[in-house]
Design a protein around this motif. Structure first.
Motif, PDB file in Angstrom:
ATOM      1  N   GLY A   1       0.811  -1.204   0.000  1.00  0.00           N
ATOM      2  CA  GLY A   1       0.000   0.000   0.000  1.00  0.00           C
ATOM      3  C   GLY A   1       0.847   1.256   0.000  1.00  0.00           C
ATOM      4  O   GLY A   1       2.072   1.207   0.108  1.00  0.00           O
ATOM      5  N   GLY A   2       0.175   2.388  -0.111  1.00  0.00           N
ATOM      6  CA  GLY A   2       0.885   3.650  -0.111  1.00  0.00           C
ATOM      7  C   GLY A   2       0.014   4.775  -0.618  1.00  0.00           C
ATOM      8  O   GLY A   2      -1.203   4.616  -0.778  1.00  0.00           O
ATOM      9  N   LEU A   3       0.650   5.894  -0.875  1.00  0.00           N
ATOM     10  CA  LEU A   3      -0.032   7.079  -1.396  1.00  0.00           C
ATOM     11  C   LEU A   3       0.210   7.151  -2.903  1.00  0.00           C
ATOM     12  O   LEU A   3       1.360   7.088  -3.355  1.00  0.00           O
ATOM     13  CB  LEU A   3       0.508   8.337  -0.720  1.00  0.00           C
ATOM     14  CG  LEU A   3       0.014   9.676  -1.266  1.00  0.00           C
ATOM     15  CD1 LEU A   3      -1.491   9.810  -1.061  1.00  0.00           C
ATOM     16  CD2 LEU A   3       0.763  10.823  -0.596  1.00  0.00           C
ATOM     17  N   VAL A   4      -0.856   7.278  -3.655  1.00  0.00           N
ATOM     18  CA  VAL A   4      -0.751   7.332  -5.110  1.00  0.00           C
ATOM     19  C   VAL A   4      -1.741   8.358  -5.640  1.00  0.00           C
ATOM     20  O   VAL A   4      -2.796   8.575  -5.036  1.00  0.00           O
ATOM     21  CB  VAL A   4      -0.995   5.931  -5.723  1.00  0.00           C
ATOM     22  CG1 VAL A   4      -2.399   5.445  -5.438  1.00  0.00           C
ATOM     23  CG2 VAL A   4      -0.675   5.899  -7.194  1.00  0.00           C
ATOM     24  N   GLN A   5      -1.390   8.972  -6.744  1.00  0.00           N
ATOM     25  CA  GLN A   5      -2.293   9.949  -7.346  1.00  0.00           C
ATOM     26  C   GLN A   5      -3.419   9.244  -8.099  1.00  0.00           C
ATOM     27  O   GLN A   5      -3.262   8.092  -8.540  1.00  0.00           O
ATOM     28  CB  GLN A   5      -1.509  10.841  -8.306  1.00  0.00           C
ATOM     29  CG  GLN A   5      -0.531  11.766  -7.621  1.00  0.00           C
ATOM     30  CD  GLN A   5       0.113  12.746  -8.588  1.00  0.00           C
ATOM     31  OE1 GLN A   5       0.117  12.537  -9.804  1.00  0.00           O
ATOM     32  NE2 GLN A   5       0.651  13.831  -8.054  1.00  0.00           N
ATOM     33  N   PRO A   6      -4.538   9.912  -8.264  1.00  0.00           N
ATOM     34  CA  PRO A   6      -5.624   9.335  -9.074  1.00  0.00           C
ATOM     35  C   PRO A   6      -5.102   8.949 -10.457  1.00  0.00           C
ATOM     36  O   PRO A   6      -4.324   9.694 -11.077  1.00  0.00           O
ATOM     37  CB  PRO A   6      -6.637  10.468  -9.158  1.00  0.00           C
ATOM     38  CG  PRO A   6      -6.418  11.243  -7.899  1.00  0.00           C
ATOM     39  CD  PRO A   6      -4.935  11.204  -7.659  1.00  0.00           C
ATOM     40  N   GLY A   7      -5.525   7.776 -10.900  1.00  0.00           N
ATOM     41  CA  GLY A   7      -5.051   7.246 -12.168  1.00  0.00           C
ATOM     42  C   GLY A   7      -3.808   6.393 -12.047  1.00  0.00           C
ATOM     43  O   GLY A   7      -3.416   5.725 -13.020  1.00  0.00           O
ATOM     44  N   GLY A   8      -3.213   6.389 -10.888  1.00  0.00           N
ATOM     45  CA  GLY A   8      -1.996   5.611 -10.671  1.00  0.00           C
ATOM     46  C   GLY A   8      -2.272   4.148 -10.385  1.00  0.00           C
ATOM     47  O   GLY A   8      -3.417   3.686 -10.403  1.00  0.00           O
TER      48      GLY A   8
ATOM     49  N   ASP B   1     -18.115  -5.134  -8.766  1.00  0.00           N
ATOM     50  CA  ASP B   1     -18.369  -4.391  -9.999  1.00  0.00           C
ATOM     51  C   ASP B   1     -17.535  -3.118 -10.112  1.00  0.00           C
ATOM     52  O   ASP B   1     -17.075  -2.757 -11.199  1.00  0.00           O
ATOM     53  CB  ASP B   1     -19.854  -4.030 -10.095  1.00  0.00           C
ATOM     54  CG  ASP B   1     -20.713  -5.212 -10.469  1.00  0.00           C
ATOM     55  OD1 ASP B   1     -21.954  -5.109 -10.322  1.00  0.00           O
ATOM     56  OD2 ASP B   1     -20.170  -6.238 -10.910  1.00  0.00           O
ATOM     57  N   SER B   2     -17.321  -2.437  -9.010  1.00  0.00           N
ATOM     58  CA  SER B   2     -16.645  -1.141  -9.081  1.00  0.00           C
ATOM     59  C   SER B   2     -15.160  -1.248  -9.444  1.00  0.00           C
ATOM     60  O   SER B   2     -14.538  -0.235  -9.794  1.00  0.00           O
ATOM     61  CB  SER B   2     -16.785  -0.399  -7.755  1.00  0.00           C
ATOM     62  OG  SER B   2     -16.024  -1.023  -6.750  1.00  0.00           O
ATOM     63  N   VAL B   3     -14.590  -2.445  -9.363  1.00  0.00           N
ATOM     64  CA  VAL B   3     -13.167  -2.593  -9.674  1.00  0.00           C
ATOM     65  C   VAL B   3     -12.926  -3.409 -10.937  1.00  0.00           C
ATOM     66  O   VAL B   3     -11.778  -3.568 -11.360  1.00  0.00           O
ATOM     67  CB  VAL B   3     -12.385  -3.206  -8.485  1.00  0.00           C
ATOM     68  CG1 VAL B   3     -12.643  -2.421  -7.212  1.00  0.00           C
ATOM     69  CG2 VAL B   3     -12.695  -4.680  -8.304  1.00  0.00           C
TER      70      VAL B   3
ATOM     71  N   LYS C   1      -8.809   5.374  -8.059  1.00  0.00           N
ATOM     72  CA  LYS C   1      -9.682   6.513  -7.812  1.00  0.00           C
ATOM     73  C   LYS C   1      -9.652   6.847  -6.327  1.00  0.00           C
ATOM     74  O   LYS C   1      -9.375   5.967  -5.501  1.00  0.00           O
ATOM     75  CB  LYS C   1     -11.112   6.165  -8.220  1.00  0.00           C
ATOM     76  CG  LYS C   1     -11.260   5.695  -9.652  1.00  0.00           C
ATOM     77  CD  LYS C   1     -12.690   5.251  -9.921  1.00  0.00           C
ATOM     78  CE  LYS C   1     -12.865   4.756 -11.352  1.00  0.00           C
ATOM     79  NZ  LYS C   1     -14.259   4.314 -11.609  1.00  0.00           N
ATOM     80  N   PRO C   2      -9.978   8.079  -5.964  1.00  0.00           N
ATOM     81  CA  PRO C   2     -10.005   8.424  -4.531  1.00  0.00           C
ATOM     82  C   PRO C   2     -10.904   7.497  -3.722  1.00  0.00           C
ATOM     83  O   PRO C   2     -10.587   7.194  -2.561  1.00  0.00           O
ATOM     84  CB  PRO C   2     -10.528   9.862  -4.545  1.00  0.00           C
ATOM     85  CG  PRO C   2     -10.062  10.403  -5.855  1.00  0.00           C
ATOM     86  CD  PRO C   2     -10.173   9.257  -6.819  1.00  0.00           C
ATOM     87  N   GLU C   3     -11.976   7.030  -4.312  1.00  0.00           N
ATOM     88  CA  GLU C   3     -12.893   6.140  -3.587  1.00  0.00           C
ATOM     89  C   GLU C   3     -12.323   4.747  -3.352  1.00  0.00           C
ATOM     90  O   GLU C   3     -12.924   3.943  -2.646  1.00  0.00           O
ATOM     91  CB  GLU C   3     -14.246   6.040  -4.294  1.00  0.00           C
ATOM     92  CG  GLU C   3     -14.172   5.678  -5.755  1.00  0.00           C
ATOM     93  CD  GLU C   3     -14.236   6.914  -6.657  1.00  0.00           C
ATOM     94  OE1 GLU C   3     -13.575   7.939  -6.336  1.00  0.00           O
ATOM     95  OE2 GLU C   3     -14.934   6.834  -7.691  1.00  0.00           O
TER      96      GLU C   3
END
Length: 124
Positions: free
Chosen positions: A9-16, A62-64, A87-89
């Motif tokens: 895990g970690g911090l990633v920007q949207p789209g990453g 479904d969402s993934v 995505k942020p969600e």
């Protein structure tokens, strides 16, 4: 003693992208299906994906679908969750778990053992 350790895990920007790993020990890994779940504060644990004992059958929330890919390497006692187009969600603590069912689905109630989670944060 059954042990599952999720990491990646970690911090990633949207789209990453991120790739989570779940390393297992203390049991015969290919006797169990593996599921990935996630949880955010104030919410219950949500099933994301699962893979059968041999790895030939998978199932996704479904969402993934189309963004996440679950896999396993039984020779390495490790399962993976490749997460693309994040995505942020998707931000949550992610957990892996084992089930004696070959394709257990995404209900937490059919999973037996749980590992410690790994935090995924999707934010710009």
């Amino acid at each position: 003693e059954v042990q599952l350790q999720a990491s990646g895990g970690g911090l990633v920007q949207p789209g990453g992208s991120l790739r989570l790993s779940c390393v297992a020990s203390g049991f015969t890994f290919d006797d169990y299906a593996i599921g990935w779940f996630r949880q955010t504060p104030g919410k219950g644990r949500e099933g994301v994906s699962c893979v059968s004992r041999s790895g030939d059958t998978t199932y996704y929330q479904d969402s993934v679908k189309g963004r996440f890919t679950i896999s396993r390497d039984n020779a390495k006692n490790t399962a993976y969750l490749q997460m693309n187009s994040l995505k942020p969600e998707d931000s949550a603590v992610y957990y892996c778990a084992t089930s004696r069912w070959n394709l257990p689905g995404l209900s937490p109630s059919v999973y037996d053992s749980w590992g410690r989670g790994t935090q995924v944060t999707v934010s710009s």
